[in-house]
Design an enzyme around this catalytic site. Structure first.
Site, PDB file in Angstrom:
ATOM      1  N   GLU A 198      -0.088   9.045 -20.743  1.00 51.28           N
ATOM      2  CA  GLU A 198       0.123   9.095 -22.186  1.00 51.28           C
ATOM      3  C   GLU A 198       1.508   9.658 -22.468  1.00 51.28           C
ATOM      4  O   GLU A 198       1.667  10.891 -22.568  1.00 51.28           O
ATOM      5  CB  GLU A 198      -0.921  10.004 -22.828  1.00 51.28           C
TER       6      GLU A 198
ATOM      7  N   SER B 284      -0.792   5.060 -29.145  1.00 55.17           N
ATOM      8  CA  SER B 284      -0.669   4.020 -30.168  1.00 55.17           C
ATOM      9  C   SER B 284      -1.256   2.676 -29.743  1.00 55.17           C
ATOM     10  O   SER B 284      -0.720   1.605 -30.082  1.00 55.17           O
ATOM     11  CB  SER B 284       0.797   3.866 -30.586  1.00 55.17           C
TER      12      SER B 284
ATOM     13  N   GLY C 283      -6.647   7.052 -29.601  1.00 55.39           N
ATOM     14  CA  GLY C 283      -6.827   8.100 -30.599  1.00 55.39           C
ATOM     15  C   GLY C 283      -7.069   7.493 -31.968  1.00 55.39           C
ATOM     16  O   GLY C 283      -8.199   7.182 -32.350  1.00 55.39           O
TER      17      GLY C 283
ATOM     18  N   HIS D 119      -4.575  17.081 -22.266  1.00 58.28           N
ATOM     19  CA  HIS D 119      -3.973  16.236 -23.307  1.00 58.28           C
ATOM     20  C   HIS D 119      -2.681  16.898 -23.809  1.00 58.28           C
ATOM     21  O   HIS D 119      -2.593  18.133 -23.884  1.00 58.28           O
ATOM     22  CB  HIS D 119      -4.964  16.065 -24.462  1.00 58.28           C
TER      23      HIS D 119
ATOM     24  N   GLY E  90       0.305   8.664 -31.410  1.00 57.94           N
ATOM     25  CA  GLY E  90       0.256   8.730 -32.869  1.00 57.94           C
ATOM     26  C   GLY E  90       1.534   8.291 -33.564  1.00 57.94           C
ATOM     27  O   GLY E  90       1.697   8.506 -34.766  1.00 57.94           O
TER      28      GLY E  90
ATOM     29  N   GLU F  27      -1.514  17.307 -26.659  1.00 61.43           N
ATOM     30  CA  GLU F  27      -1.695  18.210 -27.800  1.00 61.43           C
ATOM     31  C   GLU F  27      -2.160  19.583 -27.324  1.00 61.43           C
ATOM     32  O   GLU F  27      -1.798  20.612 -27.905  1.00 61.43           O
ATOM     33  CB  GLU F  27      -2.674  17.582 -28.814  1.00 61.43           C
TER      34      GLU F  27
ATOM     35  N   ASN G  60     -10.801   9.029 -28.224  1.00 66.15           N
ATOM     36  CA  ASN G  60     -10.551  10.453 -28.437  1.00 66.15           C
ATOM     37  C   ASN G  60     -10.522  10.696 -29.933  1.00 66.15           C
ATOM     38  O   ASN G  60      -9.528  10.399 -30.600  1.00 66.15           O
ATOM     39  CB  ASN G  60      -9.209  10.828 -27.773  1.00 66.15           C
ATOM     40  N   TRP G  61     -11.622  11.232 -30.452  1.00 62.91           N
ATOM     41  CA  TRP G  61     -11.742  11.385 -31.912  1.00 62.91           C
ATOM     42  C   TRP G  61     -11.007  12.617 -32.421  1.00 62.91           C
ATOM     43  O   TRP G  61     -10.995  12.886 -33.634  1.00 62.91           O
ATOM     44  CB  TRP G  61     -13.225  11.436 -32.315  1.00 62.91           C
ATOM     45  N   LYS G  62     -10.460  13.393 -31.515  1.00 63.70           N
ATOM     46  CA  LYS G  62      -9.678  14.590 -31.880  1.00 63.70           C
ATOM     47  C   LYS G  62     -10.448  15.438 -32.904  1.00 63.70           C
ATOM     48  O   LYS G  62     -11.656  15.587 -32.766  1.00 63.70           O
ATOM     49  CB  LYS G  62      -8.281  14.183 -32.362  1.00 63.70           C
TER      50      LYS G  62
HETATM   51  P1  PGA Z   1      -3.100   7.575 -30.484  1.00 60.73           P
HETATM   52  O1  PGA Z   1      -3.629   8.833 -29.627  1.00 60.73           O
HETATM   53  O2  PGA Z   1      -3.915   6.385 -30.052  1.00 60.73           O
HETATM   54  O3  PGA Z   1      -3.344   7.962 -31.892  1.00 60.73           O
HETATM   55  O4  PGA Z   1      -1.654   7.429 -30.150  1.00 60.73           O
HETATM   56  C1  PGA Z   1      -3.854   8.713 -28.256  1.00 60.73           C
HETATM   57  C2  PGA Z   1      -4.246  10.029 -27.690  1.00 60.73           C
HETATM   58  O5  PGA Z   1      -3.754  11.055 -28.156  1.00 60.73           O
HETATM   59  O6  PGA Z   1      -5.065  10.110 -26.763  1.00 60.73           O
END
Ligand code: PGA
Length: 247
Positions: free
Chosen positions: A162, A208, A229, A94, A168, A96, A9-11
């Site tokens: 998640e 993470s 991520g 997600h 993150g 976010e 997931n490159w966000k």
């Molecule tokens: P992260 O993000 O690996 O940076 O914790 C995971 C995600 O949001 O899918």
């Protein structure tokens, strides 16, 4: 479950040029058989990244899609168009999106249904916040998110567990919690969601994940893969995760 998944997931971390460069780097070491690798760039990078990975066994995914197919929805992207540009997967719900853009269980349900209707495999994200975890409400929250989002769904989908506090943050669940969460989610899928879920439904872990810790989450009795991520936007780190999942 046949094989494992590694979803990147490159966000909103990369420019189009950076996305293309990353896709080229990932392409240089094809994933071993048994591992499905899905790259999820931001919308403007879908077409150029799709061109880079065309003809390889890497798959393309979007980070979100609209709950409607077509119409006056300024700023939204239709799952039909995502399919048209080569996406096979779409991340839905997600944390976010839920936290920063006010998505609800109900809007996530509509997105899942519309994505499925258009031949996309939704990667449905569920997970509890730190407060919910502290209050012992993980199971209740995850079960509600699954039940609502999958109500009336038909077709293949993927679930990504998640925990919000793990995204993150450098914090992760323990191996034991991963076993437990996997078992719990499978149980909910079997009993609460019923006919739509099958043994083929992959359950992934996200939060993470690194090459060093991925072995705690993936394997027999554990998760069927990972949603990555931070470590997915660095080619070497991502390749190391793919390699670790394959072994
Ligand atoms: P992260 O993000 O690996 O940076 O914790 C995971 C995600 O949001 O899918």
């Amino acid at each position: 479950m046949a094989g494992y998944y590694v979803v990147g997931n490159w966000k909103m971390q990369l420019s189009v040029a950076e996305s293309v460069a990353l896709a080229r780097a990932v392409r240089s070491a094809p994933p071993p058989s048994g591992v499905t690798v899905v790259l999820c760039p931001s919308f403007p990078s879908l077409v150029p990244v799709g061109d880079v990975i065309k003809g390889t066994n890497l798959s393309l995914g979007a980070q979100d899609s609209c709950s409607e197919e077509r119409g006056a929805y300024t700023g939204e992207v239709s799952p039909a168009v995502l399919r048209e540009v080569g996406c096979r997967y779409v991340i839905v719900g997600h944390s976010e999106r839920r936290q920063l853009f006010y998505e609800t269980d109900e809007s996530v349900r509509r997105k899942v249904a519309t994505a499925l209707r258009h031949g996309l495999t939704p990667i449905l994200c569920v997970g509890e916040t730190a407060e919910e975890r502290a209050a012992g409400r993980r199971d209740e929250v995850v079960e509600r998110q699954l039940r609502v989002a999958l109500d009336g769904a038909s077709g293949n989908f993927i679930v990504a567990y998640e925990p919000v506090w793990a995204i993150g943050s450098g914090k992760t669940v323990t191996r034991r919690e991963a076993v437990d969460a996997h078992r719990f989610i499978r149980n909910v899928l079997d009993h609460a969601v019923g006919a739509v879920a099958t043994a083929q439904t992959a359950v992934l872990y996200g939060g993470s994940v690194t090459a060093e810790n991925v072995g705690h989450f993936v394997g027999a009795d554990l998760m069927d893969g990972v949603l990555v991520g931070t470590a997915s936007v660095e080619a070497d780190a991502f390749q190391s995760i793919v390699a670790a999942v394959a072994t």
